[in-house]
Each structure stands twice: as C-alpha cells, then as structure tokens.
Design a protein around this motif. Structure first.
Motif, PDB file in Angstrom:
ATOM      1  N   ILE A   7       0.865  -1.197   0.103  1.00 48.35           N
ATOM      2  CA  ILE A   7      -0.143  -0.011  -0.041  1.00 48.35           C
ATOM      3  C   ILE A   7       0.939   1.164  -0.192  1.00 48.35           C
ATOM      4  CG2 ILE A   7      -1.471   1.552   1.391  1.00 48.35           C
ATOM      5  CD1 ILE A   7      -2.856  -1.257   2.125  1.00 48.35           C
ATOM      6  N   PHE A   8       1.954   1.064   0.651  1.00 45.64           N
ATOM      7  CA  PHE A   8       2.795   2.450   0.922  1.00 45.64           C
ATOM      8  C   PHE A   8       3.499   2.501  -0.506  1.00 45.64           C
ATOM      9  CE2 PHE A   8       7.313   3.821   1.497  1.00 45.64           C
ATOM     10  CZ  PHE A   8       6.994   5.112   2.075  1.00 45.64           C
ATOM     11  N   LEU A   9       4.150   1.335  -0.976  1.00 46.09           N
ATOM     12  CA  LEU A   9       4.896   1.420  -2.498  1.00 46.09           C
ATOM     13  C   LEU A   9       3.537   1.955  -3.496  1.00 46.09           C
ATOM     14  CD1 LEU A   9       6.894  -1.766  -2.657  1.00 46.09           C
ATOM     15  CD2 LEU A   9       7.547   0.615  -2.454  1.00 46.09           C
ATOM     16  N   ALA A  10       2.408   1.577  -3.441  1.00 47.65           N
ATOM     17  CA  ALA A  10       1.479   2.178  -4.219  1.00 47.65           C
ATOM     18  C   ALA A  10       1.138   3.560  -4.352  1.00 47.65           C
ATOM     19  CB  ALA A  10       0.116   1.357  -4.064  1.00 47.65           C
ATOM     20  N   LYS A  11       1.180   4.185  -2.925  1.00 52.56           N
ATOM     21  CA  LYS A  11       1.155   5.602  -2.671  1.00 52.56           C
ATOM     22  C   LYS A  11       2.314   6.356  -3.278  1.00 52.56           C
ATOM     23  CE  LYS A  11      -2.308   5.362   0.913  1.00 52.56           C
ATOM     24  NZ  LYS A  11      -2.302   5.680   2.412  1.00 52.56           N
ATOM     25  N   LEU A  12       3.423   5.733  -3.192  1.00 54.26           N
ATOM     26  CA  LEU A  12       4.425   6.335  -3.670  1.00 54.26           C
ATOM     27  C   LEU A  12       4.819   6.343  -5.180  1.00 54.26           C
ATOM     28  CD1 LEU A  12       7.273   7.403  -2.320  1.00 54.26           C
ATOM     29  CD2 LEU A  12       8.226   5.143  -2.459  1.00 54.26           C
ATOM     30  N   ASN A  13       4.257   5.279  -5.705  1.00 50.41           N
ATOM     31  CA  ASN A  13       4.307   5.105  -7.278  1.00 50.41           C
ATOM     32  C   ASN A  13       3.349   6.289  -7.744  1.00 50.41           C
ATOM     33  OD1 ASN A  13       5.942   3.087  -7.484  1.00 50.41           O
ATOM     34  ND2 ASN A  13       4.306   1.450  -7.783  1.00 50.41           N
ATOM     35  N   LYS A  14       2.164   6.684  -7.133  1.00 47.60           N
ATOM     36  CA  LYS A  14       1.087   7.601  -7.751  1.00 47.60           C
ATOM     37  C   LYS A  14       1.821   8.888  -7.680  1.00 47.60           C
ATOM     38  CE  LYS A  14      -3.625   9.116  -7.339  1.00 47.60           C
ATOM     39  NZ  LYS A  14      -4.588   8.730  -6.433  1.00 47.60           N
ATOM     40  N   LEU A  15       2.706   8.989  -6.694  1.00 50.52           N
ATOM     41  CA  LEU A  15       3.300  10.315  -6.604  1.00 50.52           C
ATOM     42  C   LEU A  15       4.629  10.568  -7.528  1.00 50.52           C
ATOM     43  CD1 LEU A  15       3.346  11.038  -2.761  1.00 50.52           C
ATOM     44  CD2 LEU A  15       1.909  12.013  -4.261  1.00 50.52           C
ATOM     45  N   LEU A  16       5.340   9.715  -7.600  1.00 53.19           N
ATOM     46  CA  LEU A  16       6.872   9.759  -8.313  1.00 53.19           C
ATOM     47  C   LEU A  16       6.753   9.408  -9.694  1.00 53.19           C
ATOM     48  CD1 LEU A  16       9.093   8.330  -5.633  1.00 53.19           C
ATOM     49  CD2 LEU A  16       8.489  10.695  -6.047  1.00 53.19           C
ATOM     50  N   LEU A  17       5.835   8.494 -10.021  1.00 52.60           N
ATOM     51  CA  LEU A  17       5.938   7.627 -11.719  1.00 52.60           C
ATOM     52  C   LEU A  17       4.741   8.363 -12.448  1.00 52.60           C
ATOM     53  CD1 LEU A  17       6.596   4.169 -10.808  1.00 52.60           C
ATOM     54  CD2 LEU A  17       8.369   5.943 -11.215  1.00 52.60           C
ATOM     55  N   PRO A  18       5.052   8.448 -13.684  1.00 51.59           N
ATOM     56  CA  PRO A  18       4.078   9.194 -14.616  1.00 51.59           C
ATOM     57  C   PRO A  18       2.776   8.242 -14.802  1.00 51.59           C
ATOM     58  CG  PRO A  18       5.638   8.180 -15.793  1.00 51.59           C
ATOM     59  CD  PRO A  18       6.409   8.211 -14.282  1.00 51.59           C
ATOM     60  N   SER A  19       1.725   8.686 -15.034  1.00 53.53           N
ATOM     61  CA  SER A  19       0.480   7.996 -15.311  1.00 53.53           C
ATOM     62  C   SER A  19       0.152   8.119 -16.760  1.00 53.53           C
ATOM     63  CB  SER A  19      -0.734   8.863 -14.660  1.00 53.53           C
ATOM     64  OG  SER A  19      -2.011   8.189 -14.987  1.00 53.53           O
ATOM     65  N   PHE A  20       0.586   6.697 -17.375  1.00 52.15           N
ATOM     66  CA  PHE A  20       0.476   6.543 -18.827  1.00 52.15           C
ATOM     67  C   PHE A  20      -1.106   6.549 -19.278  1.00 52.15           C
ATOM     68  CE2 PHE A  20       4.677   4.572 -17.951  1.00 52.15           C
ATOM     69  CZ  PHE A  20       5.288   5.706 -18.453  1.00 52.15           C
ATOM     70  N   THR A  21      -2.059   6.186 -18.428  1.00 54.82           N
ATOM     71  CA  THR A  21      -3.418   6.410 -18.788  1.00 54.82           C
ATOM     72  C   THR A  21      -3.814   7.715 -19.006  1.00 54.82           C
ATOM     73  OG1 THR A  21      -3.932   5.990 -16.490  1.00 54.82           O
ATOM     74  CG2 THR A  21      -3.980   3.837 -17.823  1.00 54.82           C
ATOM     75  N   GLN A  23      -2.051  10.043 -19.947  1.00 56.73           N
ATOM     76  CA  GLN A  23      -1.299  10.488 -21.149  1.00 56.73           C
ATOM     77  C   GLN A  23      -1.845   9.983 -22.374  1.00 56.73           C
ATOM     78  OE1 GLN A  23       2.808   9.841 -20.576  1.00 56.73           O
ATOM     79  NE2 GLN A  23       2.777  11.596 -18.682  1.00 56.73           N
ATOM     80  N   ARG A  24      -2.753   9.082 -22.100  1.00 56.98           N
ATOM     81  CA  ARG A  24      -3.396   8.083 -23.207  1.00 56.98           C
ATOM     82  C   ARG A  24      -2.411   7.407 -24.136  1.00 56.98           C
ATOM     83  NH1 ARG A  24      -8.598   8.085 -23.250  1.00 56.98           N
ATOM     84  NH2 ARG A  24      -9.797   9.953 -22.472  1.00 56.98           N
ATOM     85  N   LEU A  25      -1.273   6.906 -23.611  1.00 56.47           N
ATOM     86  CA  LEU A  25      -0.308   6.198 -24.107  1.00 56.47           C
ATOM     87  C   LEU A  25      -0.734   4.940 -24.589  1.00 56.47           C
ATOM     88  CD1 LEU A  25       2.885   5.788 -24.478  1.00 56.47           C
ATOM     89  CD2 LEU A  25       2.938   4.643 -22.455  1.00 56.47           C
ATOM     90  N   ASP A  26      -0.448   4.521 -25.863  1.00 61.57           N
ATOM     91  CA  ASP A  26      -1.000   3.466 -26.645  1.00 61.57           C
ATOM     92  C   ASP A  26       0.293   2.421 -26.305  1.00 61.57           C
ATOM     93  OD1 ASP A  26      -1.916   1.393 -28.358  1.00 61.57           O
ATOM     94  OD2 ASP A  26      -1.066   2.362 -30.078  1.00 61.57           O
TER      95      ASP A  26
END
Length: 49
Positions: A7-21, A23-26
């Motif tokens: 759960i902690f890693l998921a929150k950290l991912n949300k803050l630090l990593l880009p959201s490709f959905t 950005q509508r990345l194919d």
C-alpha cells in the motif's frame, strides 16, 4: 505487514511515477522503459488490493 508495504509503495508510485493512462499512451507504441514502469505499477497495485 506485507500488505502495508505494498500500500505504501502504491502511494509512492502514484506520487513519483508518470500516469500513462492520463497521457493516453498506446501500449503497442510504448518504449521498453514505459512498459517496465507500467508493469511495475500494475504489479504493486494488484498486490496492494
């Protein structure tokens, strides 16, 4: 204990990593690093649920 870590890693991912959905990345045109990040986020989210 293990679930709290994911759960902690998921929150950290949300803050630090880009959201490709957002950005509508194919995914068929994504680079290897983008696929790696997407897979990592998917794995962590799945384990956190």
């Amino acid at each position: 204990m293990k679930k709290q870590l994911f759960i902690f890693l998921a929150k950290l991912n949300k803050l630090l990593l880009p959201s490709f959905t957002k950005q509508r990345l194919d995914l068929s045109n994504a680079s290897k690093i983008q696929l790696l990040i997407f897979g990592w986020k998917l794995y962590i989210t799945k384990r956190a649920l």
